[in-house]
Design a protein around this motif. Structure first.
Motif, mmCIF file in Angstrom:
data_model
loop_
_atom_site.group_PDB
_atom_site.id
_atom_site.type_symbol
_atom_site.label_atom_id
_atom_site.label_comp_id
_atom_site.label_asym_id
_atom_site.label_seq_id
_atom_site.Cartn_x
_atom_site.Cartn_y
_atom_site.Cartn_z
ATOM 1 N N TRP A 108 0.837 -1.178 0.000
ATOM 2 C CA TRP A 108 0.000 0.000 0.000
ATOM 3 C C TRP A 108 0.877 1.234 0.000
ATOM 4 C CZ3 TRP A 108 -0.684 4.315 3.005
ATOM 5 C CH2 TRP A 108 -1.794 5.091 2.688
ATOM 6 N N SER A 109 0.483 2.221 -0.733
ATOM 7 C CA SER A 109 1.216 3.476 -0.803
ATOM 8 C C SER A 109 0.218 4.628 -0.781
ATOM 9 C CB SER A 109 2.024 3.530 -2.097
ATOM 10 O OG SER A 109 2.555 4.828 -2.260
ATOM 11 N N PRO A 110 0.552 5.725 -0.099
ATOM 12 C CA PRO A 110 -0.360 6.868 -0.092
ATOM 13 C C PRO A 110 -0.337 7.654 -1.404
ATOM 14 C CG PRO A 110 1.605 7.393 1.157
ATOM 15 C CD PRO A 110 1.695 5.937 0.777
ATOM 16 N N LEU A 111 0.533 7.273 -2.332
ATOM 17 C CA LEU A 111 0.600 7.942 -3.617
ATOM 18 C C LEU A 111 -0.757 7.863 -4.309
ATOM 19 C CD1 LEU A 111 2.502 9.368 -5.618
ATOM 20 C CD2 LEU A 111 2.900 7.143 -6.647
ATOM 21 N N ASN A 112 -1.252 8.964 -4.773
ATOM 22 C CA ASN A 112 -2.563 9.075 -5.429
ATOM 23 C C ASN A 112 -3.719 8.739 -4.493
ATOM 24 O OD1 ASN A 112 -1.458 9.866 -7.887
ATOM 25 N ND2 ASN A 112 -1.192 7.761 -8.545
ATOM 26 N N SER A 113 -3.513 8.892 -3.205
ATOM 27 C CA SER A 113 -4.594 8.669 -2.250
ATOM 28 C C SER A 113 -5.254 10.014 -1.973
ATOM 29 C CB SER A 113 -4.065 8.046 -0.952
ATOM 30 O OG SER A 113 -5.124 7.868 -0.040
ATOM 31 N N HIS A 114 -6.220 10.352 -2.779
ATOM 32 C CA HIS A 114 -6.863 11.655 -2.678
ATOM 33 C C HIS A 114 -7.657 11.791 -1.380
ATOM 34 C CE1 HIS A 114 -5.509 12.334 -6.707
ATOM 35 N NE2 HIS A 114 -6.069 11.206 -7.089
ATOM 36 N N GLU A 115 -8.223 10.702 -0.914
ATOM 37 C CA GLU A 115 -8.978 10.743 0.341
ATOM 38 C C GLU A 115 -8.050 11.079 1.510
ATOM 39 O OE1 GLU A 115 -11.708 7.888 3.205
ATOM 40 O OE2 GLU A 115 -11.137 7.182 1.223
ATOM 41 N N ALA A 116 -6.873 10.479 1.543
ATOM 42 C CA ALA A 116 -5.911 10.768 2.612
ATOM 43 C C ALA A 116 -5.453 12.223 2.545
ATOM 44 C CB ALA A 116 -4.721 9.828 2.516
ATOM 45 N N ALA A 117 -5.227 12.734 1.361
ATOM 46 C CA ALA A 117 -4.808 14.126 1.207
ATOM 47 C C ALA A 117 -5.906 15.071 1.672
ATOM 48 C CB ALA A 117 -4.453 14.405 -0.252
ATOM 49 N N HIS A 118 -7.150 14.749 1.367
ATOM 50 C CA HIS A 118 -8.281 15.578 1.790
ATOM 51 C C HIS A 118 -8.405 15.589 3.312
ATOM 52 C CE1 HIS A 118 -12.095 17.615 1.558
ATOM 53 N NE2 HIS A 118 -12.650 16.659 2.274
ATOM 54 N N LYS A 119 -8.284 14.433 3.951
ATOM 55 C CA LYS A 119 -8.369 14.362 5.414
ATOM 56 C C LYS A 119 -7.226 15.141 6.062
ATOM 57 C CE LYS A 119 -10.902 10.093 5.905
ATOM 58 N NZ LYS A 119 -11.905 10.178 6.916
ATOM 59 N N LEU A 120 -6.024 15.015 5.523
ATOM 60 C CA LEU A 120 -4.890 15.751 6.062
ATOM 61 C C LEU A 120 -5.122 17.252 5.922
ATOM 62 C CD1 LEU A 120 -2.078 15.850 7.268
ATOM 63 C CD2 LEU A 120 -1.157 15.595 4.964
ATOM 64 N N SER A 121 -5.646 17.680 4.796
ATOM 65 C CA SER A 121 -5.942 19.094 4.590
ATOM 66 C C SER A 121 -6.967 19.586 5.613
ATOM 67 C CB SER A 121 -6.466 19.308 3.173
ATOM 68 O OG SER A 121 -6.839 20.645 2.975
ATOM 69 N N GLN A 122 -7.993 18.791 5.870
ATOM 70 C CA GLN A 122 -8.999 19.165 6.870
ATOM 71 C C GLN A 122 -8.384 19.283 8.256
ATOM 72 O OE1 GLN A 122 -11.885 16.033 6.287
ATOM 73 N NE2 GLN A 122 -13.284 17.427 5.223
ATOM 74 N N LEU A 123 -7.530 18.344 8.618
ATOM 75 C CA LEU A 123 -6.880 18.400 9.926
ATOM 76 C C LEU A 123 -5.997 19.633 10.060
ATOM 77 C CD1 LEU A 123 -5.888 14.668 10.430
ATOM 78 C CD2 LEU A 123 -7.504 15.981 11.804
ATOM 79 N N LEU A 124 -5.250 19.941 9.009
ATOM 80 C CA LEU A 124 -4.391 21.120 9.050
ATOM 81 C C LEU A 124 -5.210 22.403 9.163
ATOM 82 C CD1 LEU A 124 -1.727 20.102 6.393
ATOM 83 C CD2 LEU A 124 -1.390 20.298 8.863
ATOM 84 N N GLU A 125 -6.318 22.478 8.447
ATOM 85 C CA GLU A 125 -7.172 23.654 8.516
ATOM 86 C C GLU A 125 -7.785 23.807 9.898
ATOM 87 O OE1 GLU A 125 -10.078 23.537 5.399
ATOM 88 O OE2 GLU A 125 -8.558 23.605 3.824
ATOM 89 N N SER A 126 -8.262 22.707 10.489
ATOM 90 C CA SER A 126 -8.872 22.799 11.820
ATOM 91 C C SER A 126 -7.824 23.147 12.861
ATOM 92 C CB SER A 126 -9.601 21.506 12.194
ATOM 93 O OG SER A 126 -8.684 20.450 12.331
ATOM 94 N N ASP A 127 -6.609 22.651 12.709
ATOM 95 C CA ASP A 127 -5.531 22.988 13.634
ATOM 96 C C ASP A 127 -5.180 24.470 13.524
ATOM 97 O OD1 ASP A 127 -3.464 22.183 15.569
ATOM 98 O OD2 ASP A 127 -2.072 22.689 13.931
#
Length: 50
Positions: A25-44
């Motif tokens: 498994w690789s996070p490459l091209n994992s758009h869902e993971a990128a979206h969740k990370l973006s949400q966490l960064l914004e809320s932080d």
């Protein structure tokens, strides 16, 4: 007895076989993971600014 111990030890230690393919498994091209990370960064960032 030593044979059984060696067999059990071999089963517990995963070994890679030459020429075999393994899925990885690789996070490459994992758009869902990128979206969740973006949400966490914004809320932080909002929490720091509050």
């Amino acid at each position: 007895m030593q044979f059984l111990i060696a067999e059990l030890a071999q089963e517990e230690e995963p070994t890679l076989q030459a020429g075999a393919t393994y899925s990885l498994w690789s996070p490459l091209n994992s758009h869902e993971a990128a979206h969740k990370l973006s949400q966490l960064l914004e809320s932080d960032q909002r929490a720091k600014n509050a």
